[in-house]
Design a protein around this motif. Structure first.
Motif, PDB file in Angstrom:
ATOM      1  N   UNK A   1      -4.008  16.222  -5.410  1.00 21.41           N
ATOM      2  CA  UNK A   1      -3.593  14.831  -5.582  1.00 21.41           C
ATOM      3  C   UNK A   1      -2.200  14.587  -5.005  1.00 21.41           C
ATOM      4  N   UNK A   2      -1.293  15.504  -5.231  1.00 22.53           N
ATOM      5  CA  UNK A   2       0.078  15.304  -4.728  1.00 22.53           C
ATOM      6  C   UNK A   2       0.104  15.298  -3.206  1.00 22.53           C
ATOM      7  N   UNK A   3      -0.614  16.226  -2.588  1.00 17.50           N
ATOM      8  CA  UNK A   3      -0.657  16.294  -1.131  1.00 17.50           C
ATOM      9  C   UNK A   3      -1.320  15.073  -0.523  1.00 17.50           C
ATOM     10  N   UNK A   4      -2.418  14.624  -1.142  1.00 18.53           N
ATOM     11  CA  UNK A   4      -3.103  13.419  -0.658  1.00 18.53           C
ATOM     12  C   UNK A   4      -2.179  12.212  -0.780  1.00 18.53           C
ATOM     13  N   UNK A   5      -1.467  12.143  -1.883  1.00 20.13           N
ATOM     14  CA  UNK A   5      -0.530  11.031  -2.086  1.00 20.13           C
ATOM     15  C   UNK A   5       0.551  11.001  -1.028  1.00 20.13           C
ATOM     16  N   UNK A   6       1.086  12.170  -0.705  1.00 24.78           N
ATOM     17  CA  UNK A   6       2.149  12.247   0.313  1.00 24.78           C
ATOM     18  C   UNK A   6       1.599  11.832   1.675  1.00 24.78           C
ATOM     19  N   UNK A   7       0.417  12.350   2.033  1.00 22.65           N
ATOM     20  CA  UNK A   7      -0.162  12.016   3.339  1.00 22.65           C
ATOM     21  C   UNK A   7      -0.491  10.522   3.448  1.00 22.65           C
ATOM     22  N   UNK A   8      -1.091   9.957   2.408  1.00 23.79           N
ATOM     23  CA  UNK A   8      -1.415   8.533   2.452  1.00 23.79           C
ATOM     24  C   UNK A   8      -0.157   7.676   2.481  1.00 23.79           C
ATOM     25  N   UNK A   9       0.867   8.107   1.735  1.00 21.68           N
ATOM     26  CA  UNK A   9       2.129   7.371   1.752  1.00 21.68           C
ATOM     27  C   UNK A   9       2.734   7.387   3.148  1.00 21.68           C
ATOM     28  N   UNK A  10       2.702   8.535   3.819  1.00 28.17           N
ATOM     29  CA  UNK A  10       3.215   8.621   5.186  1.00 28.17           C
ATOM     30  C   UNK A  10       2.413   7.734   6.142  1.00 28.17           C
ATOM     31  N   UNK A  11       1.087   7.785   6.025  1.00 30.18           N
ATOM     32  CA  UNK A  11       0.236   6.993   6.918  1.00 30.18           C
ATOM     33  C   UNK A  11       0.502   5.506   6.732  1.00 30.18           C
ATOM     34  N   UNK A  12       0.458   5.036   5.482  1.00 30.19           N
ATOM     35  CA  UNK A  12       0.676   3.610   5.242  1.00 30.19           C
ATOM     36  C   UNK A  12       2.120   3.207   5.527  1.00 30.19           C
ATOM     37  N   UNK A  13       3.055   4.128   5.339  1.00 26.63           N
ATOM     38  CA  UNK A  13       4.448   3.839   5.682  1.00 26.63           C
ATOM     39  C   UNK A  13       4.619   3.633   7.179  1.00 26.63           C
TER      40      UNK A  13
ATOM     41  N   UNK B   1       0.830  -1.211   0.000  1.00 23.73           N
ATOM     42  CA  UNK B   1       0.000   0.000   0.000  1.00 23.73           C
ATOM     43  C   UNK B   1       0.862   1.258   0.000  1.00 23.73           C
ATOM     44  N   UNK B   2       1.944   1.229   0.746  1.00 17.93           N
ATOM     45  CA  UNK B   2       2.831   2.390   0.791  1.00 17.93           C
ATOM     46  C   UNK B   2       3.402   2.685  -0.590  1.00 17.93           C
ATOM     47  N   UNK B   3       3.813   1.652  -1.284  1.00 22.56           N
ATOM     48  CA  UNK B   3       4.422   1.847  -2.603  1.00 22.56           C
ATOM     49  C   UNK B   3       3.391   2.244  -3.644  1.00 22.56           C
ATOM     50  N   UNK B   4       2.172   1.744  -3.522  1.00 18.64           N
ATOM     51  CA  UNK B   4       1.180   1.990  -4.566  1.00 18.64           C
ATOM     52  C   UNK B   4       0.303   3.210  -4.324  1.00 18.64           C
ATOM     53  N   UNK B   5       0.408   3.836  -3.170  1.00 22.35           N
ATOM     54  CA  UNK B   5      -0.451   4.975  -2.865  1.00 22.35           C
ATOM     55  C   UNK B   5      -0.208   6.136  -3.820  1.00 22.35           C
ATOM     56  N   UNK B   6       1.048   6.407  -4.098  1.00 27.44           N
ATOM     57  CA  UNK B   6       1.365   7.504  -5.021  1.00 27.44           C
ATOM     58  C   UNK B   6       0.787   7.262  -6.395  1.00 27.44           C
ATOM     59  N   UNK B   7       0.871   6.046  -6.904  1.00 32.65           N
ATOM     60  CA  UNK B   7       0.327   5.724  -8.224  1.00 32.65           C
ATOM     61  C   UNK B   7      -1.189   5.853  -8.231  1.00 32.65           C
TER      62      UNK B   7
END
Length: 111
Positions: free
Chosen positions: A40-52, A16-22
């Motif tokens: 989209x970019x901000x949401x991607x960063x936040x979701x990547x941080x959360x799942x990371x 999920x961490x790797x695929x959130x940005x895509x």
């Protein structure tokens, strides 16, 4: 939780961490909502941080469980050695008792 379940959760969190940005980029391209397209970019960063962070948490928990397994395995091995020693001592004692009984029977048979 079982170790197998935790391993699966940790692996899926990594995916999920790797695929959130895509996934967030695809949302932006689809232009489903203006908010998603704009942020989209901000949401991607936040979701990547959360799942990371979730992935890191699961991996740390999984690692601590593996350490406990190793400790328990050592404990079981230690008890196994003690049990084996006790069995040998018991067999030795039984042989001594058996030898004593044989002596008594041989003396009774002589008389």
């Amino acid at each position: 939780m079982k170790q197998e379940t935790l391993k699966g959760l940790a692996d899926s969190s990594n995916i999920l961490t790797a695929s959130t940005g895509a996934g967030t980029s695809l949302w932006g391209f689809a232009e489903l909502f203006g908010f998603i397209n704009t942020n989209a970019a901000g949401i991607g960063v936040l979701l990547t941080l959360v799942f990371g962070l979730i992935a890191i948490g699961f991996n740390l928990y999984n690692s601590s469980k593996l350490n406990e397994v190793e400790k328990n395995k050592k404990k079981i091995d230690d008890h196994g050695d003690k049990l084996h020693s006790h069995i040998q001592d018991t067999e030795k004692s039984f042989k001594e008792v058996g030898a004593g009984i044989d002596k008594i029977l041989s003396k009774l048979n002589k008389d």
